[in-house]
Enzyme design. Sequence first.
Site, PDB file in Angstrom:
ATOM      1  N   ASP A  87       8.856 -22.258   1.063  1.00 30.95           N
ATOM      2  CA  ASP A  87       8.520 -21.422   1.900  1.00 30.95           C
ATOM      3  C   ASP A  87       8.408 -19.931   1.355  1.00 30.95           C
ATOM      4  O   ASP A  87       8.982 -19.545   0.635  1.00 30.95           O
ATOM      5  CB  ASP A  87       9.464 -21.593   3.028  1.00 30.95           C
ATOM      6  CG  ASP A  87       9.142 -20.734   4.574  1.00 30.95           C
ATOM      7  OD1 ASP A  87       9.187 -21.431   5.481  1.00 30.95           O
ATOM      8  OD2 ASP A  87       8.652 -19.442   4.505  1.00 30.95           O
ATOM      9  N   ILE A  88       7.099 -19.250   1.839  1.00 24.53           N
ATOM     10  CA  ILE A  88       7.116 -17.911   1.334  1.00 24.53           C
ATOM     11  C   ILE A  88       7.866 -16.862   1.783  1.00 24.53           C
ATOM     12  O   ILE A  88       7.981 -15.885   0.994  1.00 24.53           O
ATOM     13  CB  ILE A  88       5.603 -17.504   1.532  1.00 24.53           C
ATOM     14  CG1 ILE A  88       4.939 -16.675   0.592  1.00 24.53           C
ATOM     15  CG2 ILE A  88       5.310 -17.002   2.987  1.00 24.53           C
ATOM     16  CD1 ILE A  88       4.703 -17.054  -0.914  1.00 24.53           C
ATOM     17  N   HIS A 101      11.583 -27.987   7.613  1.00 26.40           N
ATOM     18  CA  HIS A 101      11.959 -27.123   6.535  1.00 26.40           C
ATOM     19  C   HIS A 101      13.369 -27.745   5.994  1.00 26.40           C
ATOM     20  O   HIS A 101      14.223 -28.270   6.883  1.00 26.40           O
ATOM     21  CB  HIS A 101      12.701 -25.835   7.509  1.00 26.40           C
ATOM     22  CG  HIS A 101      11.606 -24.885   8.428  1.00 26.40           C
ATOM     23  ND1 HIS A 101      11.259 -23.853   7.691  1.00 26.40           N
ATOM     24  CD2 HIS A 101      10.950 -25.146   9.357  1.00 26.40           C
ATOM     25  CE1 HIS A 101      10.411 -23.064   8.480  1.00 26.40           C
ATOM     26  NE2 HIS A 101      10.178 -24.118   9.466  1.00 26.40           N
ATOM     27  N   HIS A 135       5.569 -29.630  10.079  1.00 19.87           N
ATOM     28  CA  HIS A 135       6.395 -29.321   8.775  1.00 19.87           C
ATOM     29  C   HIS A 135       7.875 -29.453   9.097  1.00 19.87           C
ATOM     30  O   HIS A 135       8.330 -29.245  10.242  1.00 19.87           O
ATOM     31  CB  HIS A 135       5.922 -28.137   8.310  1.00 19.87           C
ATOM     32  CG  HIS A 135       6.098 -26.809   9.058  1.00 19.87           C
ATOM     33  ND1 HIS A 135       5.160 -26.490  10.098  1.00 19.87           N
ATOM     34  CD2 HIS A 135       7.077 -26.001   9.299  1.00 19.87           C
ATOM     35  CE1 HIS A 135       5.462 -25.535  10.807  1.00 19.87           C
ATOM     36  NE2 HIS A 135       6.578 -25.093  10.280  1.00 19.87           N
TER      37      HIS A 135
HETATM   38  P1  5GP Z   1       7.447 -22.250  11.935  1.00 19.29           P
HETATM   39  O1  5GP Z   1       6.083 -22.600  12.172  1.00 19.29           O
HETATM   40  O2  5GP Z   1       8.303 -23.414  11.673  1.00 19.29           O
HETATM   41  O3  5GP Z   1       8.012 -21.348  13.141  1.00 19.29           O
HETATM   42  O4  5GP Z   1       7.332 -21.411  10.522  1.00 19.29           O
HETATM   43  C1  5GP Z   1       6.402 -21.468   9.443  1.00 19.29           C
HETATM   44  C2  5GP Z   1       7.074 -21.193   8.278  1.00 19.29           C
HETATM   45  O5  5GP Z   1       6.010 -21.385   7.434  1.00 19.29           O
HETATM   46  C3  5GP Z   1       7.689 -19.920   8.056  1.00 19.29           C
HETATM   47  O6  5GP Z   1       8.960 -20.131   7.831  1.00 19.29           O
HETATM   48  C4  5GP Z   1       6.663 -19.086   7.130  1.00 19.29           C
HETATM   49  O7  5GP Z   1       7.337 -18.431   6.375  1.00 19.29           O
HETATM   50  C5  5GP Z   1       6.171 -20.413   6.433  1.00 19.29           C
HETATM   51  N1  5GP Z   1       4.686 -19.918   6.089  1.00 19.29           N
HETATM   52  C6  5GP Z   1       3.794 -19.103   6.667  1.00 19.29           C
HETATM   53  N2  5GP Z   1       2.751 -19.083   6.078  1.00 19.29           N
HETATM   54  C7  5GP Z   1       2.919 -19.476   4.905  1.00 19.29           C
HETATM   55  C8  5GP Z   1       2.209 -19.350   3.627  1.00 19.29           C
HETATM   56  O8  5GP Z   1       0.923 -19.151   3.538  1.00 19.29           O
HETATM   57  N3  5GP Z   1       2.783 -20.157   2.699  1.00 19.29           N
HETATM   58  C9  5GP Z   1       3.844 -20.448   2.577  1.00 19.29           C
HETATM   59  N4  5GP Z   1       4.391 -20.960   1.460  1.00 19.29           N
HETATM   60  N5  5GP Z   1       4.741 -20.624   3.704  1.00 19.29           N
HETATM   61  C10 5GP Z   1       4.250 -20.040   4.661  1.00 19.29           C
END
Ligand code: 5GP
Length: 130
Positions: A29-30, A95, A93
């Site tokens: 995660d970035i 985590h 996804h």
């Molecule tokens: P969620 O959709 O589960 O609420 O969060 C999405 C997750 O994806 C976040 O933790 C965010 O940091 C991660 N994320 C969003 N865009 C990118 C990206 O371009 N690259 C990576 N490696 N992680 C990402």
Amino acid sequence: MATIFSKIVKGEIPSYKIAEDEHYYAFLDINPLAKGHTLVIPKQETDYLFDLEDDLLAGMMVFSKKVARAIEKAVPCKRIGVAVLGLEVPHAHIHLVPINAESDISFSKPKLQLSKEEMQAIADKIRQSI
Ligand code: 5GP
């Protein structure tokens, strides 16, 4: 339009890759909650995790187990916390977050600021543990 995660799978957007097979892809995660915070995705573009076909969903958990075992070896922690939110990126996804306490997997806490070198070193270490 392809999701940002599909672009990552295709290599159009860079990622710190952890593992990949025919159906799944894992990468750091970035904006990590903890060192080693990893996302596991199906290559198939589906927004909501529970819309995945049974076999694909079940296989995703088995793939996540393999990745979690490697994170455990690479990052000292009590266990790997598992979370599903999907509120930001519309591509299913999971985590995987190394945790020592409940608060370590709180998504409202500030994210870590890690350098590219630190991220690469963590990814390399996890990959070597697979
Ligand atoms: P969620 O959709 O589960 O609420 O969060 C999405 C997750 O994806 C976040 O933790 C965010 O940091 C991660 N994320 C969003 N865009 C990118 C990206 O371009 N690259 C990576 N490696 N992680 C990402």
